[in-house]
Write a protein that holds these residues in place. Structure first.
Motif, PDB file in Angstrom:
ATOM      1  N   LEU A 174     -41.035   5.011  11.982  1.00 25.10           N
ATOM      2  CA  LEU A 174     -42.165   5.802  12.893  1.00 25.10           C
ATOM      3  C   LEU A 174     -42.131   7.075  12.985  1.00 25.10           C
ATOM      4  N   HIS A 175     -43.189   7.890  12.958  1.00 26.34           N
ATOM      5  CA  HIS A 175     -42.961   9.401  13.128  1.00 26.34           C
ATOM      6  C   HIS A 175     -42.788   9.966  14.710  1.00 26.34           C
ATOM      7  N   PHE A 176     -41.866  10.833  14.733  1.00 23.54           N
ATOM      8  CA  PHE A 176     -41.906  11.380  16.270  1.00 23.54           C
ATOM      9  C   PHE A 176     -42.081  12.865  16.319  1.00 23.54           C
ATOM     10  N   VAL A 177     -42.887  13.223  17.458  1.00 21.37           N
ATOM     11  CA  VAL A 177     -42.908  14.599  17.755  1.00 21.37           C
ATOM     12  C   VAL A 177     -42.364  14.730  19.108  1.00 21.37           C
ATOM     13  N   LYS A 178     -41.346  15.748  19.201  1.00 17.84           N
ATOM     14  CA  LYS A 178     -40.864  16.026  20.576  1.00 17.84           C
ATOM     15  C   LYS A 178     -40.970  17.419  21.005  1.00 17.84           C
ATOM     16  N   SER A 179     -41.171  17.551  22.221  1.00 23.85           N
ATOM     17  CA  SER A 179     -41.350  18.876  22.645  1.00 23.85           C
ATOM     18  C   SER A 179     -40.195  19.425  23.587  1.00 23.85           C
ATOM     19  N   ASP A 180     -39.551  18.546  24.441  1.00 20.70           N
ATOM     20  CA  ASP A 180     -38.229  18.836  25.111  1.00 20.70           C
ATOM     21  C   ASP A 180     -37.461  17.732  25.225  1.00 20.70           C
ATOM     22  N   GLY A 181     -36.324  17.801  25.819  1.00 28.34           N
ATOM     23  CA  GLY A 181     -35.529  16.641  26.006  1.00 28.34           C
ATOM     24  C   GLY A 181     -34.265  16.852  25.297  1.00 28.34           C
ATOM     25  N   CYS A 182     -33.351  15.957  25.199  1.00 32.44           N
ATOM     26  CA  CYS A 182     -31.988  16.076  24.601  1.00 32.44           C
ATOM     27  C   CYS A 182     -32.247  15.595  22.985  1.00 32.44           C
ATOM     28  N   ASP A 183     -31.077  15.581  22.510  1.00 30.57           N
ATOM     29  CA  ASP A 183     -31.115  15.366  21.034  1.00 30.57           C
ATOM     30  C   ASP A 183     -31.099  13.646  20.741  1.00 30.57           C
ATOM     31  N   SER A 184     -30.572  12.724  21.672  1.00 35.62           N
ATOM     32  CA  SER A 184     -30.578  11.683  21.493  1.00 35.62           C
ATOM     33  C   SER A 184     -31.890  10.848  21.730  1.00 35.62           C
ATOM     34  N   MET A 185     -32.073  10.090  20.792  1.00 34.88           N
ATOM     35  CA  MET A 185     -33.471   9.274  20.553  1.00 34.88           C
ATOM     36  C   MET A 185     -33.261   7.969  20.496  1.00 34.88           C
ATOM     37  N   THR A 186     -34.046   7.099  21.273  1.00 34.97           N
ATOM     38  CA  THR A 186     -34.210   5.742  20.902  1.00 34.97           C
ATOM     39  C   THR A 186     -35.661   5.140  20.634  1.00 34.97           C
ATOM     40  N   CYS A 187     -35.852   4.758  19.305  1.00 35.39           N
ATOM     41  CA  CYS A 187     -37.133   4.423  18.956  1.00 35.39           C
ATOM     42  C   CYS A 187     -37.453   3.140  19.710  1.00 35.39           C
ATOM     43  N   PHE A 188     -38.945   2.722  19.575  1.00 32.31           N
ATOM     44  CA  PHE A 188     -39.333   1.407  19.873  1.00 32.31           C
ATOM     45  C   PHE A 188     -38.732   0.228  19.098  1.00 32.31           C
ATOM     46  N   CYS A 189     -38.091   0.541  18.103  1.00 29.70           N
ATOM     47  CA  CYS A 189     -37.611  -0.847  17.492  1.00 29.70           C
ATOM     48  C   CYS A 189     -35.989  -0.861  17.877  1.00 29.70           C
ATOM     49  N   GLY A 190     -35.608   0.024  18.863  1.00 26.54           N
ATOM     50  CA  GLY A 190     -34.199  -0.135  19.312  1.00 26.54           C
ATOM     51  C   GLY A 190     -33.175   0.815  18.526  1.00 26.54           C
ATOM     52  N   GLN A 191     -33.734   1.418  17.655  1.00 25.36           N
ATOM     53  CA  GLN A 191     -32.612   2.209  16.697  1.00 25.36           C
ATOM     54  C   GLN A 191     -32.185   3.457  17.565  1.00 25.36           C
ATOM     55  N   TYR A 192     -31.182   4.072  17.717  1.00 28.75           N
ATOM     56  CA  TYR A 192     -30.895   5.048  18.224  1.00 28.75           C
ATOM     57  C   TYR A 192     -30.465   6.010  16.857  1.00 28.75           C
ATOM     58  N   PHE A 193     -30.891   7.440  17.295  1.00 32.12           N
ATOM     59  CA  PHE A 193     -30.529   8.372  16.290  1.00 32.12           C
ATOM     60  C   PHE A 193     -30.612   9.529  16.881  1.00 32.12           C
ATOM     61  N   SER A 194     -30.271  10.817  15.777  1.00 29.57           N
ATOM     62  CA  SER A 194     -30.116  12.032  16.503  1.00 29.57           C
ATOM     63  C   SER A 194     -31.374  12.851  15.925  1.00 29.57           C
ATOM     64  N   TRP A 195     -32.351  13.385  17.036  1.00 28.98           N
ATOM     65  CA  TRP A 195     -33.375  14.237  16.611  1.00 28.98           C
ATOM     66  C   TRP A 195     -33.268  15.193  15.581  1.00 28.98           C
ATOM     67  N   GLN A 196     -32.195  15.951  15.796  1.00 25.92           N
ATOM     68  CA  GLN A 196     -31.903  17.200  14.629  1.00 25.92           C
ATOM     69  C   GLN A 196     -31.783  16.571  13.305  1.00 25.92           C
ATOM     70  N   ASN A 197     -30.723  15.743  13.418  1.00 23.69           N
ATOM     71  CA  ASN A 197     -30.427  15.093  12.107  1.00 23.69           C
ATOM     72  C   ASN A 197     -31.725  14.534  11.464  1.00 23.69           C
ATOM     73  N   GLU A 198     -32.349  13.801  11.721  1.00 21.79           N
ATOM     74  CA  GLU A 198     -33.557  13.213  11.142  1.00 21.79           C
ATOM     75  C   GLU A 198     -34.748  14.161  11.072  1.00 21.79           C
ATOM     76  N   ARG A 199     -34.683  15.024  11.702  1.00 21.83           N
ATOM     77  CA  ARG A 199     -35.719  16.254  11.673  1.00 21.83           C
ATOM     78  C   ARG A 199     -35.460  16.781  10.168  1.00 21.83           C
ATOM     79  N   MET A 200     -34.267  17.242  10.158  1.00 23.12           N
ATOM     80  CA  MET A 200     -33.835  17.905   8.877  1.00 23.12           C
ATOM     81  C   MET A 200     -34.025  16.843   7.593  1.00 23.12           C
ATOM     82  N   VAL A 201     -33.793  15.529   7.854  1.00 25.61           N
ATOM     83  CA  VAL A 201     -33.895  14.590   6.729  1.00 25.61           C
ATOM     84  C   VAL A 201     -35.178  14.669   6.118  1.00 25.61           C
ATOM     85  N   PHE A 202     -36.190  14.472   7.419  1.00 27.66           N
ATOM     86  CA  PHE A 202     -37.563  14.554   7.162  1.00 27.66           C
ATOM     87  C   PHE A 202     -38.156  15.855   6.314  1.00 27.66           C
TER      88      PHE A 202
END
Length: 266
Positions: free
Chosen positions: A227-255
């Protein structure tokens, strides 16, 4: 039968559901609270997001077939939850403008698969992995990787065969979406029109990356459901609707790297 205390409403009731997600599950919840939980969960899930329906007590994901066993095959709340998931696999036909899901419908019979003997010997292992996947003990990525790496040019045939055998809509959708990330070019069942499932544009743009998201640099993808995410503020830790935890910066670079080299990093 003696009454038991519902762990949600704390009322003494007869219709207590137990062993929701596994035999050792500590849950003891009445049917009314269970249905209300599913109703709230369904309304909180965005249309088209592939979400899991977890145990309300121990928060483990539960196969939707198990929910049907607990509440009945015609439970309206489970049906609505499944419908929201199916939307994630929908595309609009460029010819007749009909929006329809591409997710295969479930069925019980498995047509025979003609495979070389060297590949047919892997079918028992495939069945074992599918069972683990349906119990949420294996990720869609792991199952897909096994099918792709083991069956190679027969992988699409294998996926076409096993997807309808997965009766859990969420599990079926997750595997289908993972497959279509690698093979996005499909034909609509209504008009046989060419469509790219990834960017939902008409035609098969072979050799060219999907252009729908290229202009935005602040996008990341969930590593599990994509699922694609757009983030304007907040911390680096993300939790998707599917339950997966991930780092915003890491996955942004991967994308961003995937946009540069979409095939080598898929």
């Amino acid at each position: 039968m003696a009454q038991q205390t519902c762990q949600i409403c704390l009322e003494q009731v007869d219709d207590i559901l137990t062993q929701l997600c596994r035999r050792t599950c500590p849950a003891a919840v009445c049917i009314n609270c269970t249905r209300e939980y599913i109703k709230v969960k369904t309304r909180s899930v965005l249309q088209g997001v592939v979400a899991k329906l977890n145990c309300p007590i121990c928060i483990r994901p539960i196969n939707l077939v198990r929910w049907h066993e607990l509440l009945g095959d015609k439970d309206e709340e489970i049906f609505q939850f499944q419908e929201r998931i199916r939307v994630a696999c929908a595309v609009k036909c460029p010819w007749c403008s009909t929006m329809q899901t591409m997710l295969p419908s479930p069925h019980d019979s498995m047509p025979p698969i003609k495979l070389p003997a060297s590949l047919a010997r892997h079918i028992p292992q495939l069945k074992t992995l599918c069972g683990r996947y349906c119990r949420h003990h294996l990720s869609a990525q792991a199952l897909y990787s096994f099918i792709r790496d083991t069956f190679q040019q027969y992988s699409s045939q294998i996926l076409d065969t096993i997807l309808p055998l997965i009766h859990d809509t969420e599990r079926r959708a997750m595997l289908f979406l993972r497959w279509r990330r690698d093979e996005p070019f499909i034909k609509t069942p209504c008009c046989n029109a060419d469509v790219c499932f990834s960017c939902h544009t008409a035609g098969h743009h072979t050799g060219q990356p999907c252009s729908s998201l290229e202009s935005n640099e602040d996008i990341a993808q969930c590593p599990e459901c994509k699922l694609h995410f757009v983030k304007s503020d907040g911390c680096d830790s993300m939790t998707c609707f599917c339950g997966q935890y991930f780092s915003w910066q890491n996955e942004r670079m991967v994308f961003q790297f995937k946009k540069i080299s979409p095939t080598s990093l898929s």
